[in-house]
Design a protein around this motif. Structure first.
Motif, PDB file in Angstrom:
ATOM      1  N   VAL A 207       0.838  -1.205   0.000  1.00 16.83           N
ATOM      2  CA  VAL A 207       0.000   0.000   0.000  1.00 16.83           C
ATOM      3  C   VAL A 207       0.871   1.251   0.000  1.00 16.83           C
ATOM      4  CG1 VAL A 207      -1.682   1.348   1.323  1.00 16.83           C
ATOM      5  CG2 VAL A 207      -1.975  -1.121   1.104  1.00 16.83           C
ATOM      6  N   VAL A 208       1.924   1.235   0.837  1.00 20.45           N
ATOM      7  CA  VAL A 208       2.851   2.375   0.894  1.00 20.45           C
ATOM      8  C   VAL A 208       3.521   2.579  -0.462  1.00 20.45           C
ATOM      9  CG1 VAL A 208       4.994   3.229   1.925  1.00 20.45           C
ATOM     10  CG2 VAL A 208       3.267   2.147   3.365  1.00 20.45           C
ATOM     11  N   PHE A 209       3.997   1.490  -1.069  1.00 22.34           N
ATOM     12  CA  PHE A 209       4.627   1.584  -2.382  1.00 22.34           C
ATOM     13  C   PHE A 209       3.659   2.137  -3.423  1.00 22.34           C
ATOM     14  CE2 PHE A 209       8.447  -1.566  -2.308  1.00 22.34           C
ATOM     15  CZ  PHE A 209       8.906  -0.956  -1.150  1.00 22.34           C
ATOM     16  N   SER A 210       2.414   1.668  -3.392  1.00 26.50           N
ATOM     17  CA  SER A 210       1.422   2.103  -4.381  1.00 26.50           C
ATOM     18  C   SER A 210       1.097   3.588  -4.241  1.00 26.50           C
ATOM     19  CB  SER A 210       0.141   1.278  -4.231  1.00 26.50           C
ATOM     20  OG  SER A 210       0.382  -0.089  -4.441  1.00 26.50           O
ATOM     21  N   VAL A 211       0.927   4.037  -3.003  1.00 24.97           N
ATOM     22  CA  VAL A 211       0.614   5.451  -2.762  1.00 24.97           C
ATOM     23  C   VAL A 211       1.781   6.332  -3.195  1.00 24.97           C
ATOM     24  CG1 VAL A 211       0.187   7.179  -0.967  1.00 24.97           C
ATOM     25  CG2 VAL A 211      -1.025   4.994  -0.900  1.00 24.97           C
TER      26      VAL A 211
ATOM     27  N   ALA B  20       1.946   6.507  -6.991  1.00 26.44           N
ATOM     28  CA  ALA B  20       0.922   7.410  -7.543  1.00 26.44           C
ATOM     29  C   ALA B  20       1.322   8.869  -7.344  1.00 26.44           C
ATOM     30  CB  ALA B  20      -0.427   7.131  -6.874  1.00 26.44           C
ATOM     31  N   LEU B  21       1.834   9.199  -6.162  1.00 25.52           N
ATOM     32  CA  LEU B  21       2.262  10.569  -5.894  1.00 25.52           C
ATOM     33  C   LEU B  21       3.451  10.959  -6.767  1.00 25.52           C
ATOM     34  CD1 LEU B  21       2.017  10.689  -1.974  1.00 25.52           C
ATOM     35  CD2 LEU B  21       0.501  11.808  -3.624  1.00 25.52           C
ATOM     36  N   THR B  22       4.348  10.001  -7.007  1.00 23.66           N
ATOM     37  CA  THR B  22       5.505  10.263  -7.872  1.00 23.66           C
ATOM     38  C   THR B  22       5.064  10.604  -9.282  1.00 23.66           C
ATOM     39  OG1 THR B  22       6.932   8.775  -6.583  1.00 23.66           O
ATOM     40  CG2 THR B  22       7.611   9.268  -8.837  1.00 23.66           C
TER      41      THR B  22
ATOM     42  N   VAL C 260       8.326  -0.353  -9.506  1.00 24.42           N
ATOM     43  CA  VAL C 260       7.326  -0.366  -8.440  1.00 24.42           C
ATOM     44  C   VAL C 260       6.118  -1.259  -8.728  1.00 24.42           C
ATOM     45  CG1 VAL C 260       5.781   1.062  -7.036  1.00 24.42           C
ATOM     46  CG2 VAL C 260       8.076   1.874  -7.596  1.00 24.42           C
ATOM     47  N   PRO C 261       5.465  -1.184  -9.912  1.00 23.55           N
ATOM     48  CA  PRO C 261       4.316  -2.077 -10.134  1.00 23.55           C
ATOM     49  C   PRO C 261       4.650  -3.552  -9.943  1.00 23.55           C
ATOM     50  CG  PRO C 261       4.380  -0.373 -11.808  1.00 23.55           C
ATOM     51  CD  PRO C 261       5.658  -0.270 -11.053  1.00 23.55           C
TER      52      PRO C 261
ATOM     53  N   VAL D 119       4.929  -8.502  -6.337  1.00 23.72           N
ATOM     54  CA  VAL D 119       5.758  -9.435  -5.569  1.00 23.72           C
ATOM     55  C   VAL D 119       5.345  -9.428  -4.101  1.00 23.72           C
ATOM     56  CG1 VAL D 119       8.106  -9.872  -4.743  1.00 23.72           C
ATOM     57  CG2 VAL D 119       7.714  -9.299  -7.146  1.00 23.72           C
ATOM     58  N   LEU D 120       5.107  -8.243  -3.541  1.00 22.76           N
ATOM     59  CA  LEU D 120       4.721  -8.136  -2.131  1.00 22.76           C
ATOM     60  C   LEU D 120       3.373  -8.791  -1.861  1.00 22.76           C
ATOM     61  CD1 LEU D 120       5.845  -4.460  -1.431  1.00 22.76           C
ATOM     62  CD2 LEU D 120       6.799  -6.507  -0.371  1.00 22.76           C
TER      63      LEU D 120
END
Length: 306
Positions: free
Chosen positions: A27-31, A34-36, A76-77, A82-83
């Motif tokens: 979730v942290v990676f996804s957020v 998206a912000l990036t 990241v995707p 993987v996570l």
């Protein structure tokens, strides 16, 4: 075998831990991803639509923002998959292609940051001749050279890695395909690949870092010669954002690549790579907007028009 490998796919280990930990991290990676993307797209749109920002400095910044979008998209995707445990496998060809893109974009960023430092050197140390020295044509040529050099510099190394033999195991202790992990898994002599990787790192990272460092030595020397404190602050404000980005990027990149490959440092490499691929691309838009008065003024005008 024809492709010199007995392994047709790899398994990415990612970050081991409980399901709750891995889900929270995804979730942290996804957020952050998206912000990036939103932040860097916003910078590109702002520069393209604001005439006062049509200068070499912001042309380089647009290139950097465009690069950051693809740099983080390369990793990241897949890392999120993987996570979550639903996309842990990656084919041999896809692994090499991801490695090639990831390293090529990283090399391009090194060259871009070096040329941005040179641009700031000309603007501060030769202000009267700046528009002549850093013409639009020359600026475009430098940006093109960054992309071309970044991708060409990694091509040979990616080719050498693709010729390695992998007999098993096929578990990569990472969330992406990186050099150290593949070297650790290879069942053939990797000395040539390690030597090529080390020399490419020296050429790309150290050379671009040297250009950046020399540029800032001249910049700081010039700023210190300015008598008024206000003049010093004004001169320093034009390069403070770039200096912050350079410090973060080159610090982590030198730690990762300007050293011999070491299989026992894979866990530390994974943490530093997380910083480089997720946090740094997210910080760049905020650093340039919060520390750059011209960008803040342009943002303020845009919001007023809206």
């Amino acid at each position: 075998m024809g492709n010199h490998t007995g392994v047709q796919e790899f398994i990415l280990l990612g970050f081991p831990g409980t399901w709750y930990f891995r889900f929270s991290l995804s979730v942290v990676f996804s957020v952050m991803y998206a912000l990036t993307v939103i932040g860097n797209v916003s910078i590109i749109a702002l520069v393209l639509t604001t005439s006062c920002l049509h200068t070499p400095m912001y042309y380089f910044l647009c290139n950097l923002s465009f690069l950051e979008i693809w740099y983080t998209t390369t990793c990241v995707p897949k890392a999120v998959g993987v996570l979550l445990g639903n996309s842990q496998t990656i084919s041999f060809i896809a692994c090499i292609f991801q490695l090639f893109l990831f390293l090529s974009l990283g090399s391009t960023e090194c060259f871009l940051l070096a040329f941005m430092a040179y641009d700031r050197y000309l603007a501060i140390c030769h202000p009267l001749r700046y528009s002549c020295l850093m013409s639009n044509t020359f600026c475009t040529q430098l940006a093109f050279a960054s992309w071309l050099s970044g991708f060409l510099g990694i091509s040979l190394m990616a080719f050498l890695i693709s010729r390695l033999s992998f007999c098993g195991p096929n578990i990569i202790n990472h969330f992406i395909c990186d050099i150290d992990s593949l070297i650790a898994l290879s069942c053939t002599d990797t000395s040539l690949v390690e030597l090529a990787a080390f020399f490419v790192s020296i050429i790309v990272v150290v050379a671009s870092c040297a250009v950046t460092l020399i540029s800032y030595i001249y910049i700081i020397a010039t700023i210190l010669k300015i008598r008024s404190a206000q003049g010093q602050r004004k001169a320093f404000s034009t390069c403070s954002a770039h200096l912050t980005v350079v410090t973060i990027w080159f610090g982590s990149t030198i730690f990762l690549y300007v050293k011999p490959s070491a299989p026992n440092s894979l866990d530390m490499n994974k943490l530093i790579n997380s910083f480089n691929t997720i946090i740094t691309p997210l910080l760049n838009p905020f650093i340039y907007t919060l520390r750059n008065k011209e960008v803040k003024r342009a943002l303020s005008k845009t919001f007023r028009r809206m």
